[in-house]
Write a protein that holds these residues in place. Structure first.
Motif, short mmCIF file in Angstrom:
data_model
loop_
_atom_site.label_atom_id
_atom_site.label_comp_id
_atom_site.label_asym_id
_atom_site.label_seq_id
_atom_site.Cartn_x
_atom_site.Cartn_y
_atom_site.Cartn_z
N ALA A 22 0.85 -1.19 0.00
CA ALA A 22 0.00 0.00 0.00
C ALA A 22 0.88 1.23 0.00
N THR A 23 0.40 2.27 -0.64
CA THR A 23 1.07 3.56 -0.62
C THR A 23 0.12 4.57 0.00
N VAL A 24 0.58 5.27 1.02
CA VAL A 24 -0.23 6.29 1.68
C VAL A 24 0.56 7.60 1.73
N PHE A 25 -0.20 8.69 1.82
CA PHE A 25 0.38 10.02 1.97
C PHE A 25 -0.11 10.63 3.27
N LEU A 26 0.83 11.06 4.09
CA LEU A 26 0.49 11.74 5.34
C LEU A 26 0.13 13.18 5.05
N ASN A 27 -0.84 13.70 5.78
CA ASN A 27 -1.25 15.10 5.67
C ASN A 27 -0.40 15.92 6.64
N LYS A 28 0.62 16.58 6.11
CA LYS A 28 1.55 17.34 6.97
C LYS A 28 0.87 18.50 7.69
N ALA A 29 -0.32 18.91 7.24
CA ALA A 29 -1.04 20.02 7.87
C ALA A 29 -2.00 19.55 8.97
N ASN A 40 9.06 20.54 14.53
CA ASN A 40 9.76 19.31 14.14
C ASN A 40 8.75 18.15 14.17
N PRO A 41 7.83 18.11 13.20
CA PRO A 41 6.76 17.12 13.25
C PRO A 41 7.27 15.69 13.11
N VAL A 42 6.74 14.81 13.94
CA VAL A 42 7.07 13.38 13.92
C VAL A 42 5.75 12.62 13.97
N THR A 43 5.63 11.64 13.09
CA THR A 43 4.41 10.83 13.07
C THR A 43 4.39 9.91 14.28
N PRO A 84 6.32 12.52 3.24
CA PRO A 84 4.88 12.27 3.40
C PRO A 84 4.40 10.98 2.74
N LYS A 85 5.20 10.44 1.80
CA LYS A 85 4.78 9.24 1.07
C LYS A 85 5.40 8.01 1.74
N LEU A 86 4.53 7.07 2.13
CA LEU A 86 4.96 5.85 2.79
C LEU A 86 4.51 4.63 2.00
N LYS A 87 5.37 3.63 1.96
CA LYS A 87 5.02 2.34 1.36
C LYS A 87 4.94 1.33 2.49
N LEU A 88 3.83 0.62 2.55
CA LEU A 88 3.62 -0.39 3.58
C LEU A 88 3.48 -1.76 2.93
N GLU A 89 4.27 -2.70 3.42
CA GLU A 89 4.14 -4.09 3.01
C GLU A 89 3.37 -4.82 4.09
N LEU A 90 2.31 -5.52 3.71
CA LEU A 90 1.47 -6.25 4.65
C LEU A 90 1.42 -7.71 4.24
N ASP A 91 1.88 -8.58 5.13
CA ASP A 91 1.85 -10.02 4.90
C ASP A 91 0.87 -10.64 5.89
N PHE A 92 -0.15 -11.31 5.36
CA PHE A 92 -1.20 -11.91 6.19
C PHE A 92 -0.96 -13.40 6.34
N SER A 93 -1.26 -13.91 7.54
CA SER A 93 -1.21 -15.35 7.78
C SER A 93 -2.19 -15.68 8.90
N GLY A 94 -2.30 -16.96 9.20
CA GLY A 94 -3.22 -17.37 10.25
C GLY A 94 -4.58 -17.71 9.69
N THR A 105 6.13 -4.05 7.21
CA THR A 105 7.34 -3.23 7.09
C THR A 105 6.90 -1.96 6.38
N THR A 106 7.23 -0.82 6.98
CA THR A 106 6.88 0.48 6.43
C THR A 106 8.15 1.20 6.01
N PHE A 107 8.13 1.76 4.80
CA PHE A 107 9.28 2.46 4.25
C PHE A 107 8.92 3.89 3.86
N PHE A 108 9.90 4.77 3.87
CA PHE A 108 9.87 6.00 3.08
C PHE A 108 11.16 5.99 2.29
N ASP A 109 11.05 6.27 1.01
CA ASP A 109 12.18 6.11 0.08
C ASP A 109 12.75 4.70 0.28
N ASP A 110 14.04 4.58 0.54
CA ASP A 110 14.65 3.27 0.77
C ASP A 110 14.88 3.00 2.25
#
Length: 123
Positions: A22-29, A40-43, A84-94, A105-110
């Motif tokens: 998934a790709t999401v964008f955070l609203n910096k405002a 110094n905003p931190v999510t 602001p752009k995040l890539k989330l990898e979601l692996d489901f099991s169970g 695992t959540t990434f921004f850039d690399d």
């Protein structure tokens, strides 16, 4: 969405029956960043965990309740003004009718920003 306008979903891509990106964008405002932290905003980590839950609910088409989290590792600060752009990898099991396990695992850039393993049950 628990926090109105906190983020938007660009896309959710099915990689396999168990894996999604998934790709999401955070609203910096968003107001939350005015207090966390001014100048110094931190999510907040708990907000990232909520995003993962909401994406999982959307993918599975069911409301979920968090049962447990393990191996939660916040590895880099996510500043919405810089990344602001995040890539989330979601692996489901169970068993999708009882315990639903999600490895994220959540990434921004690399950069890996977050890794965790959550267990949910259907609401």
């Amino acid at each position: 969405m628990l926090l109105k306008d906190f983020y938007s979903v660009e896309n959710i891509e099915k990689i396999s029956n168990e894996k999604y990106n998934a790709t999401v964008f955070l609203n910096k405002a968003h107001d939350i960043f005015k207090g966390h932290f001014p100048g110094n905003p931190v999510t907040p980590g708990v907000c990232m965990m909520q995003i993962i839950k909401e994406l999982s609910q959307e993918i599975l088409g069911s409301s979920l309740i968090l049962k447990s989290s393990s191996n939660v590792k916040f590895m880099a600060l996510i500043n919405p003004e810089i990344n602001p752009k995040l890539k989330l990898e979601l692996d489901f099991s169970g068993d999708l009718d009882s315990d639903i396990k999600v490895k994220n695992t959540t990434f921004f850039d690399d950069t890996v920003a977050l890794k965790l393993f959550n267990t949910y049950k259907k609401a």
